[in-house]
Design a protein around this motif. Structure first.
Motif, PDB file in Angstrom:
ATOM      1  N   GLY A  42       0.814  -1.216   0.000  1.00 63.45           N
ATOM      2  CA  GLY A  42       0.000   0.000   0.000  1.00 63.45           C
ATOM      3  C   GLY A  42       0.846   1.264   0.000  1.00 63.45           C
ATOM      4  N   PHE A  43       1.952   1.232   0.714  1.00 62.34           N
ATOM      5  CA  PHE A  43       2.853   2.384   0.736  1.00 62.34           C
ATOM      6  C   PHE A  43       3.515   2.575  -0.632  1.00 62.34           C
ATOM      7  CE2 PHE A  43       7.052   4.312   1.861  1.00 62.34           C
ATOM      8  CZ  PHE A  43       6.558   5.551   2.272  1.00 62.34           C
ATOM      9  N   GLU A  44       3.966   1.478  -1.222  1.00 63.84           N
ATOM     10  CA  GLU A  44       4.585   1.549  -2.555  1.00 63.84           C
ATOM     11  C   GLU A  44       3.606   2.106  -3.588  1.00 63.84           C
ATOM     12  OE1 GLU A  44       5.982  -2.347  -3.644  1.00 63.84           O
ATOM     13  OE2 GLU A  44       7.321  -2.432  -1.906  1.00 63.84           O
ATOM     14  N   ARG A  45       2.341   1.765  -3.442  1.00 63.45           N
ATOM     15  CA  ARG A  45       1.315   2.197  -4.404  1.00 63.45           C
ATOM     16  C   ARG A  45       0.658   3.515  -4.020  1.00 63.45           C
ATOM     17  NH1 ARG A  45      -1.463  -3.761  -5.474  1.00 63.45           N
ATOM     18  NH2 ARG A  45       0.384  -4.641  -6.469  1.00 63.45           N
ATOM     19  N   LYS A  46       1.185   4.142  -2.982  1.00 69.52           N
ATOM     20  CA  LYS A  46       0.714   5.448  -2.504  1.00 69.52           C
ATOM     21  C   LYS A  46      -0.730   5.412  -1.986  1.00 69.52           C
ATOM     22  CE  LYS A  46       4.126   7.977  -5.166  1.00 69.52           C
ATOM     23  NZ  LYS A  46       5.178   7.235  -4.589  1.00 69.52           N
ATOM     24  N   ILE A  47      -1.131   4.264  -1.472  1.00 68.66           N
ATOM     25  CA  ILE A  47      -2.431   4.131  -0.812  1.00 68.66           C
ATOM     26  C   ILE A  47      -2.277   4.527   0.653  1.00 68.66           C
ATOM     27  CG2 ILE A  47      -4.232   2.496  -0.125  1.00 68.66           C
ATOM     28  CD1 ILE A  47      -3.303   0.744  -2.565  1.00 68.66           C
ATOM     29  N   VAL A  48      -1.135   4.195   1.223  1.00 67.66           N
ATOM     30  CA  VAL A  48      -0.801   4.479   2.617  1.00 67.66           C
ATOM     31  C   VAL A  48       0.158   5.658   2.632  1.00 67.66           C
ATOM     32  CG1 VAL A  48       0.289   3.531   4.696  1.00 67.66           C
ATOM     33  CG2 VAL A  48      -1.055   2.029   3.211  1.00 67.66           C
ATOM     34  N   THR A  49      -0.158   6.669   3.453  1.00 64.60           N
ATOM     35  CA  THR A  49       0.719   7.836   3.535  1.00 64.60           C
ATOM     36  C   THR A  49       1.994   7.496   4.314  1.00 64.60           C
ATOM     37  OG1 THR A  49      -0.157   8.670   5.635  1.00 64.60           O
ATOM     38  CG2 THR A  49      -1.315   9.364   3.610  1.00 64.60           C
ATOM     39  N   GLU A  50       2.991   8.339   4.171  1.00 64.22           N
ATOM     40  CA  GLU A  50       4.252   8.117   4.886  1.00 64.22           C
ATOM     41  C   GLU A  50       4.040   8.155   6.403  1.00 64.22           C
ATOM     42  OE1 GLU A  50       8.861   9.710   5.044  1.00 64.22           O
ATOM     43  OE2 GLU A  50       7.508  10.518   3.531  1.00 64.22           O
ATOM     44  N   GLU A  51       3.223   9.077   6.870  1.00 67.39           N
ATOM     45  CA  GLU A  51       2.929   9.177   8.307  1.00 67.39           C
ATOM     46  C   GLU A  51       2.239   7.905   8.820  1.00 67.39           C
ATOM     47  OE1 GLU A  51      -0.185  11.697  10.971  1.00 67.39           O
ATOM     48  OE2 GLU A  51       1.087  12.904   9.631  1.00 67.39           O
ATOM     49  N   GLU A  52       1.248   7.425   8.076  1.00 67.34           N
ATOM     50  CA  GLU A  52       0.556   6.186   8.452  1.00 67.34           C
ATOM     51  C   GLU A  52       1.527   5.006   8.451  1.00 67.34           C
ATOM     52  OE1 GLU A  52      -3.889   7.146   6.691  1.00 67.34           O
ATOM     53  OE2 GLU A  52      -2.335   6.402   5.336  1.00 67.34           O
ATOM     54  N   TYR A  53       2.353   4.954   7.416  1.00 65.78           N
ATOM     55  CA  TYR A  53       3.324   3.873   7.269  1.00 65.78           C
ATOM     56  C   TYR A  53       4.273   3.824   8.470  1.00 65.78           C
ATOM     57  CZ  TYR A  53       6.946   1.007   5.057  1.00 65.78           C
ATOM     58  OH  TYR A  53       7.858   0.016   4.760  1.00 65.78           O
ATOM     59  N   LYS A  54       4.809   4.965   8.837  1.00 64.14           N
ATOM     60  CA  LYS A  54       5.743   5.031   9.967  1.00 64.14           C
ATOM     61  C   LYS A  54       5.068   4.615  11.272  1.00 64.14           C
ATOM     62  CE  LYS A  54       8.913   8.504   8.144  1.00 64.14           C
ATOM     63  NZ  LYS A  54       9.381   9.892   8.239  1.00 64.14           N
ATOM     64  N   GLU A  55       3.844   5.089  11.491  1.00 58.95           N
ATOM     65  CA  GLU A  55       3.130   4.740  12.728  1.00 58.95           C
ATOM     66  C   GLU A  55       2.816   3.246  12.785  1.00 58.95           C
ATOM     67  OE1 GLU A  55      -0.552   6.208  15.573  1.00 58.95           O
ATOM     68  OE2 GLU A  55      -0.290   7.169  13.621  1.00 58.95           O
ATOM     69  N   ILE A  56       2.382   2.696  11.672  1.00 60.22           N
ATOM     70  CA  ILE A  56       2.086   1.262  11.626  1.00 60.22           C
ATOM     71  C   ILE A  56       3.358   0.449  11.830  1.00 60.22           C
ATOM     72  CG2 ILE A  56       1.381  -0.620  10.076  1.00 60.22           C
ATOM     73  CD1 ILE A  56      -0.789   1.366   9.000  1.00 60.22           C
ATOM     74  N   LYS A  57       4.441   0.847  11.193  1.00 60.58           N
ATOM     75  CA  LYS A  57       5.713   0.125  11.341  1.00 60.58           C
ATOM     76  C   LYS A  57       6.212   0.170  12.788  1.00 60.58           C
ATOM     77  CE  LYS A  57       7.391  -1.448   7.426  1.00 60.58           C
ATOM     78  NZ  LYS A  57       7.745  -2.839   7.231  1.00 60.58           N
ATOM     79  N   THR A  58       6.139   1.329  13.414  1.00 62.29           N
ATOM     80  CA  THR A  58       6.577   1.480  14.804  1.00 62.29           C
ATOM     81  C   THR A  58       5.723   0.630  15.734  1.00 62.29           C
ATOM     82  OG1 THR A  58       7.372   3.719  14.377  1.00 62.29           O
ATOM     83  CG2 THR A  58       6.946   3.156  16.670  1.00 62.29           C
TER      84      THR A  58
END
Length: 133
Positions: free
Chosen positions: A91-107
């Motif tokens: 989703g991040f690669e396809r720009k469905i997930v924002t960078e902020e969302e991605y970082k929070e989910i990863k953390t």
């Protein structure tokens, strides 16, 4: 009447369950903004695997036998990997997930993975302790 305190922690207060619910909530925010086609092709799979993390923690936590409990924790850990390492990354690669969302989910997922591994270790230790009685 015993003055000894119980070690039981209600499911909704269990760290690994709280973190899994946090991940589901973050995923739901993403899912709600998807159009029909994205929900059908990516979103439903992502939500299903993300919700599976908490569902398997809940089921494992309710199991009495140590090996059953551990089995569900392993399934939960696999669902966490599927959710974050595959669906959220995609989703991040396809720009469905924002960078902020991605970082929070990863953390959050990293913290959950560490605590879930610890919970598995505790379950194994409890099994070994029980068998040595």
């Amino acid at each position: 009447m015993s003055s000894k305190k119980s070690n039981y922690i209600p499911l909704k207060e269990l760290d690994i369950y709280v973190l899994s619910r946090r991940l589901s909530a973050l995923a739901w925010i993403i899912y709600q903004r998807l159009d029909y086609q994205l929900r059908k092709t990516w979103g439903n799979q992502m939500m299903s695997s993300m919700d599976s993390v908490g569902a398997n923690i809940a089921e494992g936590y309710a199991r009495f036998h140590f090996l059953e409990r551990i089995r569900f924790y392993y399934i939960s850990r696999a669902s966490l990997s599927e959710s974050v390492e595959h669906w959220i990354d995609l989703g991040f690669e396809r720009k469905i997930v924002t960078e902020e969302e991605y970082k929070e989910i990863k953390t959050t997922s990293k913290e959950l993975q560490i605590k879930l591994n610890h919970q598995i270790k505790i379950a194994y230790e409890a099994k070994d302790k029980d068998l040595s009685k």
